[in-house]
Design an enzyme around this catalytic site. Structure first.
Site, PDB file in Angstrom:
ATOM      1  N   ARG A 145       1.072  -1.387   0.091  1.00 47.87           N
ATOM      2  CA  ARG A 145      -0.096  -0.201  -0.083  1.00 47.87           C
ATOM      3  C   ARG A 145       1.185   1.200   0.176  1.00 47.87           C
ATOM      4  NH1 ARG A 145       2.617   1.641   3.530  1.00 47.87           N
ATOM      5  NH2 ARG A 145       1.191   3.276   4.141  1.00 47.87           N
ATOM      6  N   GLY A 146       0.680   2.183   0.391  1.00 49.53           N
ATOM      7  CA  GLY A 146       1.207   3.741  -0.303  1.00 49.53           C
ATOM      8  C   GLY A 146       0.815   4.298  -1.430  1.00 49.53           C
ATOM      9  N   ALA A 147       0.846   5.310  -1.439  1.00 47.97           N
ATOM     10  CA  ALA A 147       0.291   5.831  -3.726  1.00 47.97           C
ATOM     11  C   ALA A 147       1.929   5.148  -5.123  1.00 47.97           C
ATOM     12  CB  ALA A 147       0.277   7.285  -3.096  1.00 47.97           C
ATOM     13  N   ARG A 188      -7.031   0.122  -6.227  1.00 47.15           N
ATOM     14  CA  ARG A 188      -7.723   1.253  -5.215  1.00 47.15           C
ATOM     15  C   ARG A 188      -7.212   2.842  -6.067  1.00 47.15           C
ATOM     16  NH1 ARG A 188      -4.352   0.699   0.018  1.00 47.15           N
ATOM     17  NH2 ARG A 188      -6.366   2.243   0.542  1.00 47.15           N
ATOM     18  N   GLN A 301      -1.418   2.044   9.792  1.00 47.03           N
ATOM     19  CA  GLN A 301      -0.748   2.683   9.441  1.00 47.03           C
ATOM     20  C   GLN A 301       0.410   2.882  10.078  1.00 47.03           C
ATOM     21  OE1 GLN A 301      -3.560   2.725   8.069  1.00 47.03           O
ATOM     22  NE2 GLN A 301      -3.933   2.551   6.360  1.00 47.03           N
ATOM     23  N   ASP A 342      -2.223  11.344  -2.041  1.00 47.22           N
ATOM     24  CA  ASP A 342      -2.229  10.217  -2.057  1.00 47.22           C
ATOM     25  C   ASP A 342      -2.809  10.961  -3.832  1.00 47.22           C
ATOM     26  OD1 ASP A 342      -2.973   8.658   0.235  1.00 47.22           O
ATOM     27  OD2 ASP A 342      -2.871   7.112  -1.619  1.00 47.22           O
ATOM     28  N   ASN A 352      -5.343  11.985   1.493  1.00 46.23           N
ATOM     29  CA  ASN A 352      -4.646  11.672   2.413  1.00 46.23           C
ATOM     30  C   ASN A 352      -5.738  11.043   3.152  1.00 46.23           C
ATOM     31  OD1 ASN A 352      -1.711  10.789   2.389  1.00 46.23           O
ATOM     32  ND2 ASN A 352      -2.000  11.501   4.709  1.00 46.23           N
ATOM     33  N   LYS A 353      -5.053   9.739   3.364  1.00 42.68           N
ATOM     34  CA  LYS A 353      -5.512   8.849   4.679  1.00 42.68           C
ATOM     35  C   LYS A 353      -6.321   9.742   5.880  1.00 42.68           C
ATOM     36  CE  LYS A 353      -4.884   5.443   4.543  1.00 42.68           C
ATOM     37  NZ  LYS A 353      -5.978   5.133   3.942  1.00 42.68           N
TER      38      LYS A 353
END
Ligand code: MRU
Length: 478
Positions: A145-147, A188, A301, A342, A352-353
């Protein structure tokens, strides 16, 4: 954990401010941390200046650090895996020494081996990815995960699919790649790096010819494009860290207290990280820092991944419940907020998150600078503003359960948006690999994307000279 080799610590560049070790074990741990700090800093500086070194850097970061800091774990990494999983190294015991600077994936023997981030920090295992559909699955399931990281894994997945389809008919190959690309894009939806990387790969495929017969040429072209995506990320994240370090506020006495949300380190980015890359750079440059790590409900996370990465790196950090950020800011205990992105829309609005937006509101209320740290690959000029960003909704289970334990009555209705949008007006600065920009963002965002495109194109020309390093404190400190 004692050094299994029995060797004394690797050569260290001592910090004059470092406290005296209290015991031989502490001494080894301290020396490892110093080594790691130097090693990570050198990698960041190298990445900021040298294009085309992605594979070597990844290997160096994932293996050399592991081997030097934890030889037993490095040996373990080579053990054959059961059921497609490879133990990389045991997770560090609480308070144990760092076990290396980990990238989330590496290629070996024709496979992509991806660290299963769902299992961290308890287990450090890799999952084999053999083609693009498997990459889509790993991304959808949050193995990776993570853009920036998911964009790179998608690109490599498509390259692997092309390599496995060199003997098929042109029509079948095109169908395989197009179907896989669609699955990857849908895996995603908020992280623009994913669609951006897939679009680049498919544009390269189309550029080879409408229905190319030569499967080997297609595979070579897609491999070249995937390598470029990974190499650019390596270079860009190194540059971003250098610019970000120069932009950090300075605190005269005591550590700079940085609050961060979610995970933006190597696990999320493939290389050095964005917001956490700046933290790494500051730590390497011997700037005293202390990181407030938001736990990042519901997926944790921050608690699971950021705390783990900072422990590896020996960076002082404290885990906080997300809801504690406001009172810490009110008490003057936060000097700056660093978050990733993101998707940055053309006007600077940033997805973002989830939980990032309330942090930005709090930061504005308390006069704390709020920095978005994002490579230009996270900037989406085709999306005019935050209202046009699709926000991924995730399963109810992530809210109803914490690591398998139900925390609400069964059947409770749940809403689980994975991201939120921070309006540009709440953002103090956006740190990119082309420099730091401030409001109003629109013109500068477009200019930074164009500058990055020019630099990347120049780096791909056969006789390209090494990229110029952004000048910054890392040089002085390195
Ligand atoms: O759902 P995740 O864990 O993929 O979300 C990640 C984030 O929100 C990160 O902050 C973002 O991708 C930037 S990573 C440099």
């Amino acid at each position: 954990m004692a050094d299994p080799s029995g060797d004394p610590a690797p050569p260290a560049t001592a910090s004059p401010a470092a406290p005296e070790p209290a015991s031989p074990d502490d001494e080894v741990n301290l020396a490892r941390r110093r080594f790691f700090r130097q090693f990570a800093g050198e990698l960041i500086q190298t990445a900021a200046t040298v294009a085309g070194a992605a594979q070597a850097l990844q290997r160096a970061s994932a293996e050399a650090a592991g081997a030097i800091l934890d030889p037993a774990a490095a040996a373990l990494r080579d053990d054959p895996a059961a059921a497609g999983q490879v133990a990389v190294s045991p997770a560090p015991a609480a308070g144990g020494p760092p076990t290396g600077f980990r990238t989330p994936f590496r290629e070996e023997g024709g496979f992509l081996l991806v660290i299963d981030q769902r299992k961290l920090p308890d287990e450090l295992v890799e999952v084999e990815v053999r083609n693009a559909p498997e990459a889509a699955n790993a991304i959808r399931q949050m193995v990776v995960r993570g853009a920036p990281a998911i964009g790179q894994v998608a690109a490599i997945g498509l390259a692997l699919s092309a390599e496995r389809a060199t003997e098929t008919t042109a029509i079948a190959r095109r169908a395989i790649l197009r179907a896989a690309a669609a699955a990857l894009r849908a895996a995603r939806p908020t992280a623009v790096n994913l669609g951006w990387a897939v679009d680049r790969m498919m544009a390269r495929f189309e550029a080879v010819g409408d229905l190319p017969e030569d499967g080997i040429a297609v595979a070579a072209a897609l491999r070249d494009e995937a390598d470029a995506i990974v190499t650019e990320a390596t270079t860009d994240h190194g540059r971003l860290a250098v610019f970000g370090l120069a932009a950090l506020p300075v605190r005269e006495f005591g550590p700079l207290r940085i609050l961060t949300h979610c995970n933006t380190g190597p696990l999320a980015c493939g290389q050095f990280g964005t917001a956490l890359g700046i933290v790494q750079a500051a730590h390497h440059a011997e700037h005293e820092v202390k990181v407030w790590v938001d736990e990042t409900r519901p997926y944790l996370q921050g608690a699971r991944l950021t705390a783990w990465e900072l422990e590896q790196a020996g960076v002082p950090h404290t885990l906080i419940p997300d809801v504690a950020a406001g009172s810490l800011m009110a008490q003057g205990e936060v000097d700056v907020v660093l978050v990733g992105a993101d998707r940055v829309a053309a006007n600077g609005d940033t997805a973002n998150k989830v939980g990032t937006y309330p942090l930005a509101v709090l930061a504005a209320r308390h006069g704390v600078p709020f920095f978005v740290c994002a490579p230009t690959s996270s900037i989406d000029l085709a999306t005019p503003d935050g209202g046009a960003i699709e926000i991924e909704e995730r399963p109810a289970d992530e809210v109803l359960h914490i690591r398998g334990v139900r925390i609400a009555p069964a059947g409770t209705d749940v809403r689980n948006p994975a991201f939120d949008v921070t309006p540009a007006e709440l953002i103090t600065a956006i740190v990119t690999e082309e420099g730091v920009i401030r409001s109003p963002f629109a013109a500068d965002l477009a200019e930074k994307v164009a500058a990055a495109n020019v630099r990347h194109a120049a780096a791909r020309r056969p006789s390209a000279p090494p990229a110029a390093a952004p000048s910054g404190p890392l040089e002085a400190a390195g």
